[in-house]
Motif scaffolding. Sequence first.
Motif, PDB file in Angstrom:
ATOM      1  N   ASN A  69      -3.096  -7.843  -5.771  1.00 44.06           N
ATOM      2  CA  ASN A  69      -2.255  -6.814  -5.164  1.00 44.06           C
ATOM      3  C   ASN A  69      -2.937  -6.307  -3.899  1.00 44.06           C
ATOM      4  O   ASN A  69      -4.049  -6.734  -3.560  1.00 44.06           O
ATOM      5  CB  ASN A  69      -1.987  -5.678  -6.157  1.00 44.06           C
ATOM      6  N   ALA A  70      -2.267  -5.425  -3.196  1.00 44.24           N
ATOM      7  CA  ALA A  70      -2.768  -4.967  -1.898  1.00 44.24           C
ATOM      8  C   ALA A  70      -4.117  -4.272  -2.006  1.00 44.24           C
ATOM      9  O   ALA A  70      -4.933  -4.330  -1.077  1.00 44.24           O
ATOM     10  CB  ALA A  70      -1.743  -4.024  -1.261  1.00 44.24           C
ATOM     11  N   ASN A  81       0.030   7.544  -2.303  1.00 50.36           N
ATOM     12  CA  ASN A  81       1.334   7.546  -2.966  1.00 50.36           C
ATOM     13  C   ASN A  81       1.942   8.946  -3.012  1.00 50.36           C
ATOM     14  O   ASN A  81       3.148   9.123  -2.800  1.00 50.36           O
ATOM     15  CB  ASN A  81       1.205   6.998  -4.389  1.00 50.36           C
ATOM     16  N   GLY A 117       4.502   8.625  -0.384  1.00 46.06           N
ATOM     17  CA  GLY A 117       5.495   8.000  -1.246  1.00 46.06           C
ATOM     18  C   GLY A 117       6.327   8.986  -2.036  1.00 46.06           C
ATOM     19  O   GLY A 117       6.993   8.600  -3.004  1.00 46.06           O
ATOM     20  N   GLN A 128       5.794   4.938  10.024  1.00 46.27           N
ATOM     21  CA  GLN A 128       5.266   3.615   9.742  1.00 46.27           C
ATOM     22  C   GLN A 128       4.521   3.599   8.414  1.00 46.27           C
ATOM     23  O   GLN A 128       4.676   2.678   7.602  1.00 46.27           O
ATOM     24  CB  GLN A 128       4.344   3.171  10.871  1.00 46.27           C
ATOM     25  N   ILE A 129       3.722   4.631   8.179  1.00 50.24           N
ATOM     26  CA  ILE A 129       2.962   4.693   6.919  1.00 50.24           C
ATOM     27  C   ILE A 129       3.925   4.892   5.738  1.00 50.24           C
ATOM     28  O   ILE A 129       3.795   4.218   4.705  1.00 50.24           O
ATOM     29  CB  ILE A 129       1.929   5.830   6.964  1.00 50.24           C
ATOM     30  N   GLN A 130       4.893   5.792   5.884  1.00 52.43           N
ATOM     31  CA  GLN A 130       5.828   6.049   4.776  1.00 52.43           C
ATOM     32  C   GLN A 130       6.607   4.787   4.410  1.00 52.43           C
ATOM     33  O   GLN A 130       6.948   4.583   3.242  1.00 52.43           O
ATOM     34  CB  GLN A 130       6.799   7.176   5.154  1.00 52.43           C
ATOM     35  N   SER A 131       6.869   3.927   5.376  1.00 47.78           N
ATOM     36  CA  SER A 131       7.628   2.702   5.101  1.00 47.78           C
ATOM     37  C   SER A 131       6.876   1.758   4.171  1.00 47.78           C
ATOM     38  O   SER A 131       7.472   0.874   3.555  1.00 47.78           O
ATOM     39  CB  SER A 131       7.969   1.990   6.408  1.00 47.78           C
ATOM     40  N   LYS A 132       5.580   1.920   4.047  1.00 52.20           N
ATOM     41  CA  LYS A 132       4.754   1.063   3.187  1.00 52.20           C
ATOM     42  C   LYS A 132       4.729   1.554   1.748  1.00 52.20           C
ATOM     43  O   LYS A 132       4.202   0.904   0.864  1.00 52.20           O
ATOM     44  CB  LYS A 132       3.342   0.943   3.745  1.00 52.20           C
ATOM     45  N   PHE A 133       5.249   2.750   1.524  1.00 46.71           N
ATOM     46  CA  PHE A 133       5.247   3.317   0.178  1.00 46.71           C
ATOM     47  C   PHE A 133       6.649   3.474  -0.373  1.00 46.71           C
ATOM     48  O   PHE A 133       6.875   4.009  -1.408  1.00 46.71           O
ATOM     49  CB  PHE A 133       4.531   4.693   0.194  1.00 46.71           C
TER      50      PHE A 133
END
Length: 215
Positions: A69-70, A183, A187, A210-215
Amino acid sequence: MASQILFLGLIMLTCSIALASDSSPLQDFCVADFNGPVLVNGFACKDPKLVQADDFFVSGLHLMGNTSNAMGSKGTLVTVAQLPGLNTLGISMARIDFAPWGVNPPHTHPRATEILTILEGTIQVGFITSNPENRLITKVLQKGDVFVFPQGLVHFQRNVGNGNAIGIAGLSSQNPGVNTVGNVVFGAKPDIPDDLLAKAFQVDVNIIDQIQSKF
């Protein structure tokens, strides 16, 4: 009389602080009844006459967690959700597996202190003290080393070796909870307003989006 009342008040305050953790059991055990209709702080008790050895047993902690996982890490929990016999006993544990350079990202346990033992590998650990100091206390641990993370403080672990690493964590709650900082902040559902986060982190709103789009 006034001094006696003050003394009693201080005793009550001290007791309330001392009991700011999982409640102590009032019987031999209270195996969690997940289907019980009664809502309590924890879980209602299963009828003791129906309790079996399997209520106090769980297997599989010898198996490596999937670290693909990441973050490159995987925690395998043994809380009251996996082991009903932990109900009211105030303890739980977890196995944490790390791929090379994998991280268990900054997080908190709102209801528990954590003590970590390294079984394999080399792991950097650390926690941050409260405002205003925000002091980072960190150390690199080897096999057999033990480190403790105080309750509620942000902490992390990172494998700094080129092989897999394993840690076993003990926690002072049957249900310690976990709040991973990324998160929780980025998130949240619904999202925390991006302009609020931009101001809090002193960055452009586009970076927050941009950061929120990853969560």
